[in-house]
Each structure stands twice: as C-alpha cells, then as structure tokens.
Enzyme design. Structure first.
Site, PDB file in Angstrom:
ATOM      1  N   GLY A   1       2.329  -3.695   4.995  1.00  0.00           N
ATOM      2  CA  GLY A   1       2.506  -5.139   4.868  1.00  0.00           C
ATOM      3  C   GLY A   1       1.572  -5.949   5.759  1.00  0.00           C
ATOM      4  O   GLY A   1       0.819  -6.797   5.271  1.00  0.00           O
TER       5      GLY A   1
ATOM      6  N   ALA B   1       6.992  -3.474   9.085  1.00  0.00           N
ATOM      7  CA  ALA B   1       6.772  -2.158   9.714  1.00  0.00           C
ATOM      8  C   ALA B   1       7.424  -1.038   8.916  1.00  0.00           C
ATOM      9  O   ALA B   1       8.242  -0.288   9.423  1.00  0.00           O
ATOM     10  CB  ALA B   1       7.299  -2.163  11.143  1.00  0.00           C
ATOM     11  N   SER B   2       7.072  -0.940   7.630  1.00  0.00           N
ATOM     12  CA  SER B   2       7.841  -0.035   6.775  1.00  0.00           C
ATOM     13  C   SER B   2       6.983   0.982   6.032  1.00  0.00           C
ATOM     14  O   SER B   2       7.425   1.560   5.050  1.00  0.00           O
ATOM     15  CB  SER B   2       8.657  -0.856   5.782  1.00  0.00           C
ATOM     16  OG  SER B   2       7.798  -1.524   4.881  1.00  0.00           O
ATOM     17  N   GLY B   3       5.729   1.188   6.474  1.00  0.00           N
ATOM     18  CA  GLY B   3       4.925   2.265   5.889  1.00  0.00           C
ATOM     19  C   GLY B   3       4.224   1.883   4.602  1.00  0.00           C
ATOM     20  O   GLY B   3       3.597   2.717   3.952  1.00  0.00           O
TER      21      GLY B   3
ATOM     22  N   PRO C   1       9.198  -5.496   3.410  1.00  0.00           N
ATOM     23  CA  PRO C   1       9.869  -5.275   4.691  1.00  0.00           C
ATOM     24  C   PRO C   1       8.846  -5.016   5.798  1.00  0.00           C
ATOM     25  O   PRO C   1       7.766  -4.471   5.540  1.00  0.00           O
ATOM     26  CB  PRO C   1      10.738  -4.038   4.456  1.00  0.00           C
ATOM     27  CG  PRO C   1      10.677  -3.735   3.011  1.00  0.00           C
ATOM     28  CD  PRO C   1       9.583  -4.515   2.388  1.00  0.00           C
TER      29      PRO C   1
ATOM     30  N   ASP D   1      -5.312   0.526   8.614  1.00  0.00           N
ATOM     31  CA  ASP D   1      -5.117   0.398   7.160  1.00  0.00           C
ATOM     32  C   ASP D   1      -5.801  -0.833   6.572  1.00  0.00           C
ATOM     33  O   ASP D   1      -5.801  -1.016   5.351  1.00  0.00           O
ATOM     34  CB  ASP D   1      -3.621   0.314   6.833  1.00  0.00           C
ATOM     35  CG  ASP D   1      -2.927   1.661   6.979  1.00  0.00           C
ATOM     36  OD1 ASP D   1      -3.623   2.677   7.147  1.00  0.00           O
ATOM     37  OD2 ASP D   1      -1.687   1.681   6.932  1.00  0.00           O
TER      38      ASP D   1
ATOM     39  N   SER E   1      -2.079  -5.408   4.850  1.00  0.00           N
ATOM     40  CA  SER E   1      -2.401  -6.026   3.565  1.00  0.00           C
ATOM     41  C   SER E   1      -2.493  -7.544   3.728  1.00  0.00           C
ATOM     42  O   SER E   1      -3.367  -8.186   3.133  1.00  0.00           O
ATOM     43  CB  SER E   1      -1.323  -5.643   2.537  1.00  0.00           C
ATOM     44  OG  SER E   1      -1.792  -5.858   1.239  1.00  0.00           O
TER      45      SER E   1
ATOM     46  N   LYS F   1       0.872  -1.188   0.000  1.00  0.00           N
ATOM     47  CA  LYS F   1       0.000   0.000   0.000  1.00  0.00           C
ATOM     48  C   LYS F   1       0.896   1.222   0.000  1.00  0.00           C
ATOM     49  O   LYS F   1       1.835   1.298   0.794  1.00  0.00           O
ATOM     50  CB  LYS F   1      -0.871  -0.036   1.256  1.00  0.00           C
ATOM     51  CG  LYS F   1      -1.628   1.242   1.563  1.00  0.00           C
ATOM     52  CD  LYS F   1      -1.513   1.672   3.029  1.00  0.00           C
ATOM     53  CE  LYS F   1      -0.130   2.108   3.416  1.00  0.00           C
ATOM     54  NZ  LYS F   1      -0.023   2.760   4.721  1.00  0.00           N
TER      55      LYS F   1
END
Ligand code: C5P
Length: 292
Positions: free
Chosen positions: A109, A104-106, A102, A144, A112, A16
């Site tokens: 993940g 916790a990378s914005g 990756p 999210d 989704s 995302k």
C-alpha cells in the site's frame, strides 16, 4: 489514469501481490535478496493531486484513520524527493489519498501510494523523467516502490529493484483477505530460518490461470513460516481461503494479507460473498489482477 482535468491528476495505486517470493540471500547491509513473481490488482488506493496556492495533504477512506498524514507518510516523502530533484518545477500541490488498502499488510500500500505520487506529480509538474530515474528516486523510500512504478506482472530480483517485465501473463481472478493481523516486515525478515533458498524456476512462456497455479505450486513464499511464528492468526486467513476451494491460496509479502486465485470471476465473487458472511469484520475483496 482515472482523469486529468483542470490541473487535477487522479491515479489508482493498486495492491501489489507477491504470487511467489523466494529469499535467495542477504546483502552486507542486512537487506535480503529476493526472487519474486509480482502482479497488481484492479483494486487499490486513489490519489488525487491538484495545483494549489500552498501544499496540503489529506487522507480519507476506510483505512485513512490508520495512517499518519505527517512527513513520515510515503506520499509526502515521494513529493519531497521529486521536489528536491526538480526544485524549479515543483509548485505547491494539494494531495488527497483515499485509503482502501489495509496498512502494513504485505500488498505494498505505502509503496504503491509513493509510486502513484511520483507518477502523478511528474505529470502535474511537467517533468520528463524516465521510469528508471523515478525508480532510482523511489527506491530509498521503499524496496517495493520501483516495482509499483512498473505496475504490471514482473519478476523482481535484488532487494526488489532489479525488474524483469513478463511479456505475456494472464489476468487472474482473485480474492484478497486480511483479518486485521499486524506484521512488522523487518521482524519477519529477522525471524527467517533460511536465507539461501533456490531462485524461482523459469516461467513457462504462455500461461492461462491454471498453468500459473501449476507453476506456483513449485514455488513458495519463504516469509510465510516466519510470519506464522510471529502472528499465528495468519493461519485463520489461510484456512478461510482454503475452505472456498481456490486453485491456490498464499500469503503476499510479509503478510498479513493473503490471496486466493480462482478459475473465473464468478467463483472469486462467490468466495468473497461467503467470506463476507462468515467474517464480516475482515477485509475481503474480490478482484482480479492485471494481465500483460
Ligand atoms: O524497503 P522497505 O521499507 O519496504 O523494507 C522494510 C524492511 O524490510 C527493511 O528495513 C528490511 O529490514 C526488510 N527488507 C529486507 N529485504 C528486502 C526488503 C525489505 O530485509 N528486500
């Protein structure tokens, strides 16, 4: 959907990307009000669910070792939330997650993955649930999750759950970069200087990639300054992307993944090849976003 064969459902859980993220306020419970233009990449994790005799959960893939496989995993939280709601349908299931994004990378993940688990398991278990019902089940797992259930270009407001589909949106050639910096989303929100920014300007009706970038130039990611303060090495990713001469480079979500948009796929591929050479240890992917 990748495949549905012999009681196995396989789905891609796409990255995302917050093309723009305005923080417009804060609720009494501490959650922030957002106005965000969100798209999904043609790149992500892969989730397989299969009917089984007993429940199991396994993880593999380049980032699989970084992720707990216990009940704190959002995939299992999604399974359990759906099972609590539809106990008569929810037979044992083997779930396998191949982790390419990756942690916790914005780029959403975990959210989704949770959204893919909700969609895959409703199919496997023959549950007829609307997107609205699934979004209500998914929201407590992460702000999210509802947008990830939609999985197409959209505007997300509220804390992320108030979703407006965009009728037409172009496919965008893109490179994603993460230099391994870890960022805590709650800490980034806590470190915000301002929480009462204006909302996103109205979207033009029809756009090509260049028009999107002209529009995005009037917008921002309001989390960026706070992430820079907490994790200054985010600047290295931004600088590396800017040196590939994209139409636009920006951080997604609270970071640390940054993205750049290019005029065509060849330019995105060339930029990724160059970044692979100069930064062989970074996560670098040339992809494109799904258009509507
Ligand atoms: O819901 P999620 O687990 O993704 O959010 C992680 C944290 O980020 C929340 O606990 C909250 O501190 C912060 N957050 C926020 N406003 C949002 C989304 C997240 O303050 N809209």
């Amino acid at each position: 959907m990748l495949a549905s064969f012999d009681h196995t459902i396989s789905l891609i859980a796409p990255a995302k990307i917050n093309l723009a993220l305005h923080v417009t306020g804060r609720r009494d419970d501490g959650y922030h009000l957002l106005d965000s233009l969100v798209v999904f990449a043609r790149f992500g994790d892969r989730l397989d669910v299969t009917k089984a005799v007993v429940d199991s959960f396994t993880i593999s893939g380049p980032y699989g070792a970084d992720l707990p496989g216990d009940e704190s995993n959002l995939v299992l939280k999604a399974r359990d939330a759906l099972r609590r709601h539809y106990p008569e349908k929810a037979t044992p299931v083997a779930i396998h997650l191949e982790k390419y994004l990756p942690i916790a990378s914005g780029i959403g993940g975990g959210s989704s993955d949770a959204a893919a688990a909700l969609r895959a398991l409703t199919t496997l278990w023959g549950i007829e649930a609307s997107l609205i019902e699934l979004a209500a089940l998914g929201l407590p797992l992460g702000a999210d999750v509802p947008m990830c259930l939609h999985g197409e270009a959209l505007i997300a407001r509220g804390i992320g759950e108030d979703i407006e589909r965009i009728a037409a949106f172009p496919r965008l050639p893109m490179v994603l970069v993460n230099n391994g910096v870890t960022v805590s989303t709650p800490q980034v929100f806590s470190a915000l200087g301002r929480r009462d920014n204006p909302p996103l300007p109205a979207l033009p009706l029809r756009m090509g990639p260049g028009d999107v970038c002209t529009y995005l130039a009037q917008t921002d990611n309001h989390l960026f300054a706070a992430t820079q303060k907490l994790a200054p090495s985010i600047n290295d990713s931004m600088q590396a992307l800017i040196e590939t001469n994209p139409l636009l480079a920006r951080m997604s979500g609270s970071g640390g993944t940054c993205f750049a948009i290019y005029a065509d796929d060849e330019m995105a591929e060339a930029a990724a090849t160059r970044l692979h050479k100069t930064q062989p240890d970074w996560f670098v992917v040339a992809t494109s976003t799904e258009g509507n």
